[in-house]
Design a protein around this motif. Structure first.
Motif, PDB file in Angstrom:
ATOM      1  N   THR A 136       0.839  -1.205   0.000  1.00 50.00           N
ATOM      2  CA  THR A 136       0.000   0.000   0.000  1.00 50.00           C
ATOM      3  C   THR A 136       0.874   1.255   0.000  1.00 50.00           C
ATOM      4  O   THR A 136       0.931   1.984   0.992  1.00 50.00           O
ATOM      5  N   ASP A 177      -0.493   7.048  -5.851  1.00 49.82           N
ATOM      6  CA  ASP A 177      -0.312   5.711  -5.259  1.00 49.82           C
ATOM      7  C   ASP A 177      -1.170   5.563  -4.009  1.00 49.82           C
ATOM      8  O   ASP A 177      -1.752   4.507  -3.749  1.00 49.82           O
ATOM      9  N   ASP A 180      -4.692   4.915  -4.891  1.00 48.01           N
ATOM     10  CA  ASP A 180      -4.803   3.532  -5.376  1.00 48.01           C
ATOM     11  C   ASP A 180      -4.774   2.547  -4.208  1.00 48.01           C
ATOM     12  O   ASP A 180      -5.486   1.541  -4.211  1.00 48.01           O
ATOM     13  N   SER A 181      -3.920   2.839  -3.217  1.00 48.14           N
ATOM     14  CA  SER A 181      -3.826   1.945  -2.059  1.00 48.14           C
ATOM     15  C   SER A 181      -5.131   1.937  -1.260  1.00 48.14           C
ATOM     16  O   SER A 181      -5.584   0.887  -0.798  1.00 48.14           O
ATOM     17  N   ARG A 183      -8.073   2.509  -2.504  1.00 46.50           N
ATOM     18  CA  ARG A 183      -9.056   1.767  -3.310  1.00 46.50           C
ATOM     19  C   ARG A 183      -8.785   0.270  -3.209  1.00 46.50           C
ATOM     20  O   ARG A 183      -9.705  -0.549  -3.205  1.00 46.50           O
ATOM     21  N   ARG A 184      -7.509  -0.076  -3.098  1.00 46.81           N
ATOM     22  CA  ARG A 184      -7.152  -1.487  -2.991  1.00 46.81           C
ATOM     23  C   ARG A 184      -7.694  -2.090  -1.695  1.00 46.81           C
ATOM     24  O   ARG A 184      -8.266  -3.171  -1.696  1.00 46.81           O
TER      25      ARG A 184
END
Ligand SMILES: [Zn+2]
Length: 282
Positions: A136, A177, A180-181, A183-184
């Motif tokens: 993450t 990033d 995105d983390s 959302r991950r």
């Protein structure tokens, strides 16, 4: 700059049958009540993060282990390289000389002890617990969260904090990033969040969604400020962070920079030459 730790936060706590918490004794403006270090598992728990290396932490850790009838620490895993998470590693190693220590080793110039590297997806088994390493990046390029299968809980490190916003340092952080983390981890079946700073957060989903929404809102506000003629980071902070205490403005500047880097990469703002750098809408 530091603030006293609120009396309401106990130095040690049994949170669930599988998770205990020992404070790193490093309260401050950026760390809240201090770094949470977690003991995960039954008789020989895994220690997750180690605090900043503050005198007194090991005594606190040992007294918690003793009061809980726990034998020792089976291994140490770390969320990322920032000093308030790994600073306690040498002291922990002195207390438990053979304990293995692991993190995602990536872009690390120096580490206090040699460490095993954990990759994304690594499975760490402890006494009655199964942890999954989740890469993450965003707050730091080596950041791992750990998903505790047995509780459907996520140790979020500095990805998500209890009661404050994560800083995206311009050197090693990356806002795109970071989003995105978030959302991950939203894709995981997470019920509860154990953050590295602040209280347990439950239910998890609205917290993660709120973090994403907050960043996107800031993104829009910063773009709007630039479009309205705010050129420097200081101008933007003055407009966007009006409601935030001036004591936090240096941190806000870092945050604005991280948004500007992202907006610049997306072709939505243009950086003009000069010192300090100036920006305008693309
Ligand atoms: Zn950090």
């Amino acid at each position: 700059m530091s603030a006293p730790r609120p009396a309401a936060v106990p130095e040690t706590a049994r949170l669930t049958p599988l998770v205990g918490r020992v404070l790193g004794l490093n309260p401050g403006l950026m760390t809240g009540p201090g770094t949470n270090t977690y003991l995960v598992g039954a008789r020989r728990p895994i220690l997750l993060d180690t605090g900043a290396g503050v005198a007194g932490y090991i005594r606190l850790l040992m007294s918690f282990l003793g009061s809980e009838g726990l034998e020792d620490v089976s291994r140490v895993i770390l969320t990322h390289r920032h000093v308030d998470h790994i600073g306690g590693v040498p002291d922990v190693r002195r207390a438990f000389p053979r304990v293995p220590v692991a993190k995602l080793v990536k872009n690390d110039a120096s580490l206090p002890v040699s460490m095993e590297s954990l990759a994304d997806g690594a499975v760490i088994r402890g006494d009655g617990v199964t942890l999954h390493a989740i890469y993450t990046p965003g707050h730091a390029s080596d950041h791992l969260c750990y998903y505790l299968e047995e509780e459907r809980a996520l140790f979020t490190g500095d990805l998500i904090l209890g009661g404050s916003t994560t800083v995206i340092p311009p050197d090693d952080g990356d806002l795109a990033d970071y989003l995105d983390s978030l959302r991950r981890v939203l894709q995981l079946d997470v019920q509860r969040i154990y953050p590295a700073h602040g209280p347990v957060l439950e239910p998890a989903r609205p917290v993660i969604e709120g973090y994403i929404a907050h960043r996107l809102e800031r993104d829009a506000q910063i773009l709007q400020a630039v479009s309205a003629g705010a050129e420097t980071v200081a101008d933007i902070v003055a407009r966007v962070y009006r409601e935030v205490s001036p004591a936090l403005h240096p941190v806000a500047r870092l945050s604005v920079l991280s948004h500007l880097h992202k907006l610049e990469r997306e072709g939505r703002v243009v950086r003009l030459a000069g010192d300090p750098p100036r920006f305008r809408a693309a």
